[in-house]
Design a protein around this motif. Structure first.
Motif, PDB file in Angstrom:
ATOM      1  N   LEU A  54      -3.286  -6.723   1.146  1.00 37.23           N
ATOM      2  CA  LEU A  54      -3.892  -5.473   0.681  1.00 37.23           C
ATOM      3  C   LEU A  54      -4.295  -5.555  -0.789  1.00 37.23           C
ATOM      4  N   GLY A  55      -4.562  -6.783  -1.243  1.00 37.56           N
ATOM      5  CA  GLY A  55      -4.840  -6.994  -2.664  1.00 37.56           C
ATOM      6  C   GLY A  55      -6.088  -6.315  -3.182  1.00 37.56           C
ATOM      7  N   ASP A  56      -6.990  -5.929  -2.282  1.00 39.17           N
ATOM      8  CA  ASP A  56      -8.187  -5.217  -2.721  1.00 39.17           C
ATOM      9  C   ASP A  56      -7.878  -3.761  -3.065  1.00 39.17           C
ATOM     10  N   LYS A  57      -6.710  -3.282  -2.615  1.00 42.92           N
ATOM     11  CA  LYS A  57      -6.347  -1.879  -2.841  1.00 42.92           C
ATOM     12  C   LYS A  57      -5.116  -1.686  -3.717  1.00 42.92           C
ATOM     13  N   TYR A  58      -4.194  -2.686  -3.687  1.00 38.60           N
ATOM     14  CA  TYR A  58      -2.912  -2.504  -4.374  1.00 38.60           C
ATOM     15  C   TYR A  58      -2.572  -3.698  -5.258  1.00 38.60           C
ATOM     16  N   GLU A  59      -1.986  -3.391  -6.405  1.00 40.51           N
ATOM     17  CA  GLU A  59      -1.415  -4.412  -7.292  1.00 40.51           C
ATOM     18  C   GLU A  59       0.044  -4.046  -7.535  1.00 40.51           C
ATOM     19  N   VAL A  60       0.951  -4.974  -7.235  1.00 45.22           N
ATOM     20  CA  VAL A  60       2.385  -4.729  -7.386  1.00 45.22           C
ATOM     21  C   VAL A  60       2.855  -5.266  -8.733  1.00 45.22           C
TER      22      VAL A  60
END
Length: 349
Positions: free
Chosen positions: A64-70
């Protein structure tokens, strides 16, 4: 292992710098079109929990890297566990790793993990925690408080350590011992004849060093990762508690995910536990070696039953005072019995 940990430190440092630069500017902030997921914990960048969380981050961002950065915040950078839980309630933080003692004030069922000698063995402890279907009912108990546990991490076996040797329960008499801020842990230490001193984990080193307390109780990593072995040279294997740490999520965040996204975060949490469990066993062996051979800590094997008999009456007291723990207690006792082949030997060692 050294190369892995150097890599971990570089990744953590980069993520931390970016996170601090962004600041805690309200719930669900967005950077470069991505929703920032903030994860807080109290341990160092080499701790098994941090390594597990790096696996969590990688899993989520791969899918989901296009939407979220942890972004992971170690070392209580965002505040103590209790403060970080409050921030997670409001949504300023999305996830926090917290001890069960910190969760007791929000859901009484978590007090059971402070009960001394609850599990007969580490195998029983792990089998209970890995029973996901059963534990989900426990995890949902904090929904009203605005957060929910999504997975657990092994925080090991808790033992006493101090400036002077501990061979028998009598050696604890008169000592000031740091405990987690849990009424059950306070009662346990007092039952041993010591004086319980509840305080934040980050205060322990200085408190022992300055003589405010005589010792504490925790797993072996506290000796090395938190350098308590520099000020407390005796570690006694009395094995009074086996406790998990919990990865806690803001409930509004979880409920706002699509079913597909929720599954990704759930799978990431499960993966982080697998990684943490593997790293835990390695780290404990390393910590014992370092503490003994480089810090001069003496590890003491004791008669565990002598310690156990001092505090077993607390089981009945706690069950009477807190009905919310009864079902889970009975569930654990059934597993204890199965583990010893159903033998009634009168000793839940």
């Amino acid at each position: 292992m050294k190369k892995v940990r150097k890599f971990i430190k570089r990744v953590a440092a980069a993520a931390l710098a970016a996170a601090v630069a962004a600041g805690l500017t309200g719930c669900g902030s967005v950077t470069s079109g991505k929703r920032i997921i903030r994860v807080s914990h109290a341990q160092s960048e080499t701790h098994p929990e941090h390594i597990g969380l790096l696996a969590f981050k990688e899993y989520v961002e791969e899918r989901l890297g296009d939407k979220y950065e942890v972004q992971i915040f170690p070392n209580e950078i965002l505040g103590s566990a209790q403060k970080a839980i409050e921030l997670t309630q409001t949504g300023a933080i999305d996830f926090v790793v917290a001890g069960t003692a910190n969760l007791e004030t929000f859901a009484g069922v978590y007090e059971i993990f402070s009960m001394p000698y609850l599990f007969d063995s580490e195998d029983v402890y792990k089998s209970v925690m890995q029973d996901t279907d059963y534990m989900e009912k426990v995890y949902e108990s904090t929904d009203e408080a605005g957060f929910r546990v999504v997975t657990w991490y092994n925080a090991g076996v808790r033992n006493f350590y101090a400036k002077t040797p501990i061979h028998t329960p009598d050696d604890l008499k008169g000592k000031k011992i740091r405990v987690q801020q849990s009424p059950a842990s306070v009662a346990m230490v007092n039952a041993f004849g010591a004086a319980a001193a509840p305080m934040g984990f980050g205060e322990v080193y200085t408190a022992i060093q300055q003589g405010v307390i005589d010792g504490a109780e925790n797993n072996e990593l506290a000796l090395t990762n938190n350098k308590h072995g520099e000020v407390a040279k005796y570690y006694a294997y009395n094995k009074h508690q086996m406790v998990p740490d919990m990865l806690v999520a803001n409930l509004k965040f979880l409920n706002g995910l699509s079913p597909e996204e929720y599954q990704v975060f759930k799978d990431a949490a499960a993966l982080s536990t697998e990684v943490e469990l593997e790293e835990w066993d390695k780290s404990i062996e390393e910590a014992k070696d370092i503490a003994q051979n480089k810090m001069g800590v003496e590890f003491i094997d004791v008669d565990v039953d002598a310690f156990k008999q001092k505090v077993l009456p607390l089981h009945e007291t706690m069950l009477k005072d807190n009905p919310k723990i009864v079902d889970l207690y009975n569930h654990i006792q059934e597993i204890n019995e199965k583990a010893k082949g159903g033998k009634q030997d009168g000793d839940n060692a």
